[in-house]
Design a protein around this motif. Structure first.
Motif, short mmCIF file in Angstrom:
data_model
loop_
_atom_site.label_atom_id
_atom_site.label_comp_id
_atom_site.label_asym_id
_atom_site.label_seq_id
_atom_site.Cartn_x
_atom_site.Cartn_y
_atom_site.Cartn_z
N VAL A 47 21.29 46.77 22.52
CA VAL A 47 21.31 45.82 21.40
C VAL A 47 20.81 46.51 20.13
O VAL A 47 21.41 46.38 19.07
CB VAL A 47 20.45 44.58 21.72
N ARG A 48 19.73 47.27 20.26
CA ARG A 48 19.19 47.96 19.08
C ARG A 48 20.16 49.02 18.56
O ARG A 48 20.34 49.17 17.37
CB ARG A 48 17.85 48.59 19.40
N LYS A 49 20.78 49.75 19.49
CA LYS A 49 21.71 50.82 19.11
C LYS A 49 22.91 50.24 18.36
O LYS A 49 23.35 50.79 17.35
CB LYS A 49 22.20 51.56 20.35
N ASN A 50 23.42 49.14 18.84
CA ASN A 50 24.58 48.52 18.22
C ASN A 50 24.21 47.61 17.05
O ASN A 50 25.09 47.03 16.43
CB ASN A 50 25.39 47.73 19.25
N ALA A 51 22.92 47.47 16.81
CA ALA A 51 22.41 46.61 15.73
C ALA A 51 23.04 45.22 15.80
O ALA A 51 23.39 44.62 14.81
CB ALA A 51 22.63 47.25 14.38
N ARG A 52 23.17 44.75 17.01
CA ARG A 52 23.79 43.44 17.22
C ARG A 52 22.83 42.34 16.76
O ARG A 52 21.66 42.35 17.10
CB ARG A 52 24.10 43.25 18.70
N GLN A 53 23.36 41.43 16.03
CA GLN A 53 22.57 40.29 15.62
C GLN A 53 22.98 39.10 16.47
O GLN A 53 24.13 38.99 16.89
CB GLN A 53 22.80 39.99 14.15
N PHE A 54 22.03 38.22 16.69
CA PHE A 54 22.34 37.01 17.42
C PHE A 54 23.13 36.09 16.50
O PHE A 54 22.65 35.67 15.46
CB PHE A 54 21.06 36.33 17.91
N LYS A 55 24.35 35.82 16.90
CA LYS A 55 25.23 35.02 16.06
C LYS A 55 25.17 33.53 16.39
O LYS A 55 25.52 32.70 15.58
CB LYS A 55 26.67 35.53 16.17
N THR A 56 24.75 33.24 17.60
CA THR A 56 24.68 31.84 18.01
C THR A 56 23.34 31.55 18.67
O THR A 56 22.62 32.47 19.08
CB THR A 56 25.79 31.49 19.03
N SER A 57 23.03 30.30 18.78
CA SER A 57 21.79 29.93 19.48
C SER A 57 21.89 30.27 20.96
O SER A 57 20.89 30.57 21.60
CB SER A 57 21.51 28.44 19.30
N GLU A 58 23.11 30.30 21.49
CA GLU A 58 23.30 30.68 22.90
C GLU A 58 22.95 32.15 23.12
O GLU A 58 22.38 32.50 24.14
CB GLU A 58 24.74 30.40 23.32
N ASP A 59 23.27 33.01 22.17
CA ASP A 59 22.88 34.42 22.24
C ASP A 59 21.36 34.54 22.31
O ASP A 59 20.82 35.28 23.13
CB ASP A 59 23.36 35.20 21.01
N THR A 60 20.70 33.82 21.43
CA THR A 60 19.24 33.85 21.39
C THR A 60 18.65 33.32 22.69
O THR A 60 17.73 33.90 23.26
CB THR A 60 18.71 33.02 20.21
N LYS A 61 19.18 32.23 23.18
CA LYS A 61 18.71 31.62 24.42
C LYS A 61 18.86 32.60 25.59
O LYS A 61 17.93 32.78 26.38
CB LYS A 61 19.49 30.34 24.71
N SER A 62 20.00 33.24 25.69
CA SER A 62 20.25 34.20 26.78
C SER A 62 19.26 35.36 26.72
O SER A 62 18.70 35.77 27.74
CB SER A 62 21.67 34.73 26.72
N TRP A 63 19.05 35.88 25.53
CA TRP A 63 18.12 37.00 25.37
C TRP A 63 16.70 36.58 25.73
O TRP A 63 16.00 37.30 26.44
CB TRP A 63 18.18 37.52 23.93
N LEU A 64 16.29 35.42 25.27
CA LEU A 64 14.94 34.94 25.58
C LEU A 64 14.75 34.69 27.07
O LEU A 64 13.69 34.99 27.63
CB LEU A 64 14.64 33.65 24.80
N MET A 65 15.77 34.17 27.72
CA MET A 65 15.67 33.94 29.16
C MET A 65 15.47 35.26 29.90
O MET A 65 14.66 35.34 30.83
CB MET A 65 16.90 33.20 29.68
N LEU A 66 16.18 36.29 29.50
CA LEU A 66 16.00 37.61 30.11
C LEU A 66 14.60 38.14 29.85
O LEU A 66 13.94 38.66 30.75
CB LEU A 66 17.02 38.60 29.57
#
Length: 54
Positions: free
Chosen positions: A29-48
């Motif tokens: 994620v850091r390498k690709n500088a991916r930003q969370f575009k949706t709340s679902e992205d954020t939720k998935s990351w937080l769950m992990l």
């Protein structure tokens, strides 16, 4: 008693595998500088991230 010891070894190994996977995902994620575009992205990351606390 032996069964319990084996179970705890397996759990510890599984936990290490999960931690390694999380580290790899975080690097990606850091390498690709991916930003969370949706709340679902954020939720998935937080769950992990929080799954290691359970």
């Amino acid at each position: 008693m032996q069964h319990t010891k084996c179970s705890s070894i397996v759990l510890a190994r599984e936990q290490r595998i999960i931690q390694m996977a999380l580290c790899l995902l975080e690097k990606r994620v850091r390498k690709n500088a991916r930003q969370f575009k949706t709340s679902e992205d954020t939720k998935s990351w937080l769950m992990l991230e929080l799954s290691s606390l359970v």
